[in-house]
Structures are given as C-alpha cells and as structure tokens.
Write a protein that holds these residues in place. Structure first.
Motif, mmCIF file in Angstrom:
data_model
loop_
_atom_site.group_PDB
_atom_site.id
_atom_site.type_symbol
_atom_site.label_atom_id
_atom_site.label_comp_id
_atom_site.label_asym_id
_atom_site.label_seq_id
_atom_site.Cartn_x
_atom_site.Cartn_y
_atom_site.Cartn_z
ATOM 1 N N VAL A 665 -10.038 -4.469 -6.527
ATOM 2 C CA VAL A 665 -10.836 -5.658 -6.197
ATOM 3 C C VAL A 665 -11.988 -5.197 -5.315
ATOM 4 N N THR A 666 -13.202 -5.497 -5.739
ATOM 5 C CA THR A 666 -14.398 -5.055 -5.011
ATOM 6 C C THR A 666 -15.314 -6.246 -4.807
ATOM 7 N N ALA A 673 -12.735 -5.475 2.723
ATOM 8 C CA ALA A 673 -12.427 -4.973 4.065
ATOM 9 C C ALA A 673 -10.933 -4.934 4.265
ATOM 10 N N THR A 674 -10.563 -4.225 5.284
ATOM 11 C CA THR A 674 -9.135 -4.133 5.582
ATOM 12 C C THR A 674 -8.658 -5.305 6.423
ATOM 13 N N GLY A 675 -9.601 -6.125 6.980
ATOM 14 C CA GLY A 675 -9.184 -7.262 7.819
ATOM 15 C C GLY A 675 -8.835 -8.448 6.978
ATOM 16 N N GLY A 676 -9.319 -9.589 7.402
ATOM 17 C CA GLY A 676 -9.107 -10.805 6.610
ATOM 18 C C GLY A 676 -7.702 -11.304 6.791
ATOM 19 N N THR A 677 -6.889 -11.142 5.777
ATOM 20 C CA THR A 677 -5.517 -11.668 5.798
ATOM 21 C C THR A 677 -4.562 -10.770 6.547
ATOM 22 N N ARG A 687 2.259 -7.776 0.629
ATOM 23 C CA ARG A 687 3.155 -6.650 0.797
ATOM 24 C C ARG A 687 4.503 -6.913 0.138
ATOM 25 N N ALA A 688 5.003 -8.123 0.301
ATOM 26 C CA ALA A 688 6.307 -8.472 -0.283
ATOM 27 C C ALA A 688 6.270 -8.410 -1.809
ATOM 28 N N LEU A 689 5.199 -8.988 -2.373
ATOM 29 C CA LEU A 689 5.086 -8.986 -3.848
ATOM 30 C C LEU A 689 4.890 -7.579 -4.382
ATOM 31 N N ALA A 690 4.132 -6.737 -3.653
ATOM 32 C CA ALA A 690 3.911 -5.348 -4.105
ATOM 33 C C ALA A 690 5.229 -4.608 -4.156
ATOM 34 N N ARG A 691 6.090 -4.814 -3.119
ATOM 35 C CA ARG A 691 7.386 -4.152 -3.149
ATOM 36 C C ARG A 691 8.241 -4.673 -4.301
ATOM 37 N N GLN A 692 8.110 -5.951 -4.593
ATOM 38 C CA GLN A 692 8.906 -6.565 -5.658
ATOM 39 C C GLN A 692 8.627 -5.930 -7.020
ATOM 40 N N LEU A 697 -0.128 -0.421 -2.774
ATOM 41 C CA LEU A 697 -1.405 -1.043 -2.417
ATOM 42 C C LEU A 697 -2.126 -0.132 -1.426
ATOM 43 N N VAL A 698 -3.371 0.212 -1.780
ATOM 44 C CA VAL A 698 -4.206 1.055 -0.908
ATOM 45 C C VAL A 698 -5.421 0.236 -0.504
ATOM 46 N N ARG A 699 -5.557 -0.032 0.851
ATOM 47 C CA ARG A 699 -6.718 -0.778 1.369
ATOM 48 C C ARG A 699 -7.280 0.031 2.529
ATOM 49 N N GLU A 700 -8.356 0.784 2.231
ATOM 50 C CA GLU A 700 -8.996 1.616 3.240
ATOM 51 C C GLU A 700 -10.392 1.094 3.506
ATOM 52 N N ALA A 701 -10.867 1.316 4.750
ATOM 53 C CA ALA A 701 -12.205 0.859 5.138
ATOM 54 C C ALA A 701 -13.262 1.545 4.278
#
Length: 714
Positions: A665-666, A673-677, A687-692, A697-701
């Motif tokens: 997602v861009t 950004a890494t902030g927001g939620t 995070r919960a859904l990704a583990r499911q 998930l990679v979110r880097e600045a």
C-alpha cells in the motif's frame, strides 16, 4: 578431216567405247559398237549430229573439256565419271580425250576413249570400306587386336587397347616374328606358371596351321609383373580358295570375369549349404514325377530306396493326406507351375511329422521340363503352434460368450474380426454393419469425434485405450459403457490383434449426474447466502455511517467510521468471493477493485489505483482477513492526507515474489507512514489478522507497507 578408217581399224573390235568428234560443232564422226552399246541407240540416230544435240544432258564442264582439247591439242583425262542419260548412270567410266590431226597437220577433231571401271571402283570401295572397318575396330573395340603376316607370323598391326593391356609400346612389338612373341609378351599357360612355346600360341597356330582358335585362356604378365588372365580367339586370313596370308588375334582381360565366376561358385556353394541346412530332404524327379534321387528321401522317411522309386514315395505320406498330395503333384506336372503343399510324413521311428514340400521345374534350352527339383522342410513346430493358437482362440471365444460384457476383436489395423453374442443382442450390429467404422459404429454421434483420435493413437502406438462412451441399443436408447481395449502381441512383440470390452456404467453416470446437480444446487445456495451476507454487511455499514454523522464527539465518530470501514471491507471481500467461479478462491484483482470502490465512497475525491496479475488468486479463508488488513492500511493513508489540495492518491499492488504473494500500500509518491494507527485499535486489528493468515507485515519509514504470505494456506 581425220583418218576415220585408220581409227576404225583399231576401234571397231575394241571393248573400250570410242567416239570421234569433228570441228567446232563437235559433230559425231565415228562411234564404235562398244559406244553404241553404252549409249543404247543405233548409229543412224547419232552419226553426223552435233554432240550437244545428240547428248543434251552433257554438262558445261564436259563440253568445255572437249573444246579445250580441240583448241589446244593437249590431252585430257577424267576418272570414274557417269555418262549422262540415256546411258546407265550407275556405271563409271575413265575418259581419255586426245586431239586428232587432219591431213594438213592441224587439229581436226577429238578422240574419246571410255573404259568401264564400275567393277574396279566397286572393288576399291569395298576394300576401302573393309580397311575403314578394320581401322575403326583397331581404334575403338575394347579388346586387344593383333594382325600378323604369313609365314613367320610377323606382327604388322597392334590395337591401342592391346598395347595398354600388355603395357608395351608399339615399336617394342611390331615387326616381330613368332619366335620372339613369348619373350616380348611374356605369355604363360592358364596356370600362370608354365611359359608358352611359340608354336602353341593361338596366333601362330592360326597363321602356320590354318587353325581357328576360340576362347582359350592364357596368362599375360605385364611389365610391372602383374599377371593378367586373357581369353584369346584367333583365325587365319586367306585368299579366296588360296593359301593363308596371315592371321588375326583377339584377346581381352578376364580378371573381372574370373572374380565373378569365383563369387558365383561361392554363392552356389552357399546355396547348396543353405538348402541342405534348411531342408529335411532334397530330391529330384523325372518330368513324369518319378523319384530319381531318393537317398535323402529314404534317410528322412525310412522308406527303402527301391520302394520310393517311381511314384512309390507317395506311400510314405499320411493316408489322410495322400490323395490330396497326389492331386496337387499331378496338377503341378500338368501345368508346369511350382508345386507347394503341406502334409504329414512318416519318420524312421514310425511317427508322423508335418513337412512343407516345394518343387520347381528345371527346363532345357527349348523350354521343356527336364526334371523337377524339390525339398521337404520340417514345419512340425509351426503346426503345433498353430494348433495351440487355435485352441487358445477357442478358449477366448468361449470366455467372451460367457461374459456379461460386450466383447469384440479387431486385427492389428483395427478392422473388426469378432463380436460376441452380447454385443449383437445389445447393439443389433453384426460384422457387416461395423465393417467400415468398426466398433465406433455403435457410439453416439457426439462421442465419436472425441474418441476417434485416442483410438487411432492407440492403434498406431500399440498402447491401451480406456474411455466412456454412449452406445446405441436395439431399443433406440443410449446407455453409457466403459470401453477398454488392449493389444495382443506375438512372440516378437508385434500386435496381432486388439481385444475390447464394453461394460455398462449407465447407473454410475446417472449417479454422477445426480451428484453434479446436487453440487450445482449447493453452489447456488452458497452464492445466494453470500449475496445476502454481503447485502446485510452493506446495510450494517450504511447504518454505522449514518450514526457516525450524528455523533458530536470526535473520538466516538472516529470509532464509528473505523467500524464502518471494517464492515464495508468484509462486504467487499464477500462481493469479490461472489464473483469467484468456484467459491473457494478470490481473484485479487476483483478484491482490490472492490476495496478501492468502497474507499472512494468513504473518501470522495480519493485517487485509488490497483495493479495485480489477472490470474493471481487467494483462498477465501485468508482473502477476507487480508481485505480487512488492506482496508485498515488504506484508511490509515487516507487519514494522514491534508484536507486542502487535490484528492489523496493511494496505490494497491499485488505481485509474486519468490513464489509468495506480496501486497503493498503506497500513498502516491510518499510511502505509508509508520504512525497513524500505531498503538490504537487499527494496529491491533492488523497485527492479529496478519498472524491469523500467517502473513508478515513490514512497515518501515520512507518505504511502502508490504504484506507477504504464501499462496497456499498453512
């Protein structure tokens, strides 16, 4: 005037034709009887007439020669010319013209003397033709030719081919006599070792004894020492009824002929060995069929030679076969055609063995049968194999008739040979009805095209064949049958024929049809339920969206909007699932498209673009959680965009990386950004859904948010 009487005195009885001409007009003053005979006219018709008038066919050159002799007095001669008509144009004459003086000493006329040279010229032409023929033979015939003179056999001419054969120059052999021939030519007898004596050479015998020598073999040793076998013929040259004038020798290199004869002898020996090795007996009979050479026959049958002579050999044949063999033998002798028959023959031990007999006639130069040459070959093993095969085929047909299946058999090329009674009872088709199209004649027309290629490939490759097809029954209906075929091979692995069975599987097909209908109905129910779930979720999302617009507190309104997005994402995932062909997987292009559409409803003016391969899909169990994650990420990007300026840009991209699915997602030019939620409920949900779903998930600045997961569920 010339003295005619003087001329008449010598010309009247001369065999030469004599003619006297006078004056410029060349008037005929005298013709002797020989000339009149040549001219074929009486003296009164020619005498005292100008020559041109009497013989108008004379050429200008001939008249000119006569006039030149009269004017100059110089004699003139012409050789071998024909006289003009009416004289015989085939006769040739030598003509001598001379001047005749008058009493005053002046030239008064011309005397013409004609001598018949027809025979002489014919003989000369024949001699020239003979010489030309001899020259042509010596130049072109591919054999050695030598001419010699009598009595000392002196060599006068040698052909080029002869010089090449002996590897000698002409000056080395020409003008040599018989005594020197063996030394010059180094001739040996046929054994190639014993030197030849001069008096025994073919050319010497022809010249000195008058012998005619035909096809004698001698050996010539070339200059390089190589022996060359030659075939010689020689003959004397005589005057007609007179003595021998000389002789001619003709010889040729027979090295190749001897090689061929040796090879032929080897082949003949091989043939005899082959006959003796492959046949039990080799025998010869007279043209009337009486056994002449009975030694091998007696050894084969134990029959005494005296008993086998004549037609007694028939007694050694099995009584059941004897009449048939006699008839075949008599018919062959009457027609002159080869004799072939198979029968049982007694053995010395007292048993019987199958043999194959074959005989062919040998004819003389006039085409008459001189004798019959025959062989007997053992075929006992083949006959036993044939009997075993017939027994095997009988067992096969018994089994085929007892089976409840449709059974058929074809030859190696697929042509029908056998149909069991069950086939006839079910299809009503006999061998004549299936002769053209084979067993496929009983199939439903819609099945033939699809099955023909497989059957033709099986016949071509020798592989087995297995397929289901509808077969037409005598009642007019079609019933499903399983068709299975297999090749039957001989001892060498070659396909002898094909055996096929057709087993009724109508009930199985009916059960499969019922199952397919049930599955189709179930799929319709699932799609309907999924459609209703999607509509219900959209209704819940609409209610949440309406409620959020009426809540004054910002935190509560933000929470309702987040809940709306999550419900909307689930609804959009269900919509993408509904477009799936099998309801078990979701095409990512459909899902991303639905997510983008839902996001633009929530954020009018947003520019959301998607990119994914058309064939990329994900199972439904993980597609809905993935839709929720992407919805949270898109919402996070859209919340961070300023309210003023152009609408926000978001890019959703799905791709394959090293066999895994990667979704990013861009937010246009600036990655998410890494902030927001982060630290709030949305981040927890992601995070919960990704583990499911087993995703990373990679979110880097400064980099896009990327979610990676396997295509197959864990």
């Amino acid at each position: 005037m010339p003295d005619i009487d003087c001329i008449r005195g010598f010309a009247q009885g001369s065999p030469m034709a004599v003619l006297v001409l006078q004056g410029p007009s060349q008037r005929i003053r005298y013709l002797n009887p020989a000339f009149l005979a040549v001219a074929g006219r009486p003296e009164t018709a020619l005498l005292d007439r100008p020559l041109a008038e009497a013989f108008p066919a004379l050429t200008a050159a001939q008249r000119s020669a006569l006039e030149r002799v009269r004017l100059t007095g110089e004699p003139c001669r012409a050789a071998a010319i024909p006289l003009p008509a009416p004289a015989d144009p085939t006769r040739l004459w030598d003509v001598e013209l001379s001047a005749v003086q008058g009493s005053n000493g002046q030239v008064a006329g011309v005397l013409a003397l004609l001598r018949d040279v027809t025979a002489e010229r014919s003989t000369l032409r024949e001699a020239e033709a003979a010489r030309a023929t001899l020259d042509a033979l010596f130049r072109h015939i591919p054999e050695g030719l030598i001419l010699a003179e009598a009595p000392d056999v002196r060599l006068t001419r040698v052909s080029e081919h002869a010089l090449q054969l002996v590897d000698r120059a002409a000056e080395e052999v020409l003008d040599q006599v018989a005594a020197l021939h063996p030394d010059t030519w180094q001739v040996f007898r046929a054994d190639g070792v014993t030197p030849a004596r001069p008096e025994e050479l073919p050319l010497t015998r022809a010249v000195q004894r008058g012998e005619t020598v035909q096809h004698e073999t001698w050996v010539l040793r070339r200059r390089d020492g190589r022996p060359v076998p030659i075939l010689c013929s020689a003959g004397p040259i005589r005057e007609e009824g007179g003595p021998v004038l000389g002789g001619i020798l003709c010889f040729r290199d027979i090295t190749d002929l001897q090689v061929a004869e040796a090879a032929l002898a080897v082949q003949e020996a091989r043939y005899r060995g082959l006959v003796e090795a492959g046949a039990l007996a080799v025998w010869i009979t007279s043209p009337e069929g009486e056994l002449l050479d009975s030694a091998s026959w007696s050894a084969l049958t134990g029959q005494a030679e005296a008993a086998a002579s004549g037609l007694g050999w028939l007694e050694a044949i099995h009584p059941r076969d004897r009449a048939m063999v006699r008839d075949r033998w008599m018919a062959a002798m009457a027609s002159g055609e080869p004799y072939e028959v198979e029968y049982r023959l007694q053995t010395p031990a007292g048993g019987w063995r199958w043999t194959a007999a074959r005989a062919v006639p040998r004819r003389d130069a006039r085409g008459r049968i001189a004798e019959w040459i025959g062989t007997n070959t053992d075929i006992e093993a083949r006959k036993q194999a044939e009997q075993g095969l017939r027994a095997s085929e009988d067992r096969f047909r018994t089994l085929a008739e007892a089976m409840p299946h449709l059974v058929w058999q074809t030859d190696a090329a697929g042509a029908p040979e056998y149909l069991n009674q069950r086939w006839l009872a079910v299809t009503g088709l006999d061998l004549a009805a299936v002769a053209e199209r084979g067993w496929m004649a009983a199939l439903h027309p819609e099945d033939v095209a699809g099955l023909r290629a497989g059957w033709e490939e099986a016949v071509a490759t020798g592989g087995e064949y297995d397929a289901d097809a509808r077969i037409h029954t005598v009642g007019g209906a079609y019933r499903w049958h399983r068709v299975k075929t297999a090749p039957v091979r001989d001892a060498f692995g070659h396909v002898r024929h094909w055996v096929g069975t057709c087993t009724d599987v109508e009930e199985r097909h009916q059960a499969e049809d019922a199952l397919r209908e049930a599955l189709a109905a179930q799929e319709r129910l699932v799609r309907e339920a999924d459609h209703r779930i999607k509509n219900s979720l959209q209704l819940v999302a609409a209610l949440l969206r309406l409620q959020s617009g009426r809540v004054p507190e910002p935190a509560a309104r933000e929470a309702l909007e987040a809940a709306t997005l999550r419900v909307q994402a689930v609804a959009e995932a269900h919509r993408a699932l509904q477009m799936s062909p099998d309801l078990r997987s979701v095409r990512l292009t459909d899902m991303l498209r639905e997510l983008a559409a839902g996001a633009t409803v929530q954020h009018p003016g947003a520019d959301i673009r998607i990119e994914a391969p058309e064939g990329l899909a994900l199972d439904a169990e993980r597609a809905i959680p993935l839709a929720l994650i992407l919805s949270e990420l898109v919402a996070d990007v859209l919340r961070q965009e300023p309210s003023d300026g152009p609408g926000p840009q978001v890019r959703l991209e799905a791709r394959l990386e090293a066999g895994r699915l990667a979704v990013s997602v861009t937010d246009g030019a600036t990655p998410a950004a890494t902030g927001g939620t982060a630290g709030r409920l949305g981040e927890t949900v992601i995070r919960a859904l990704a583990r499911q779903i087993g995703a990373e998930l990679v979110r880097e600045a400064g980099r896009p948010a990327v979610l990676r997961l396997g295509l197959e569920g864990g």
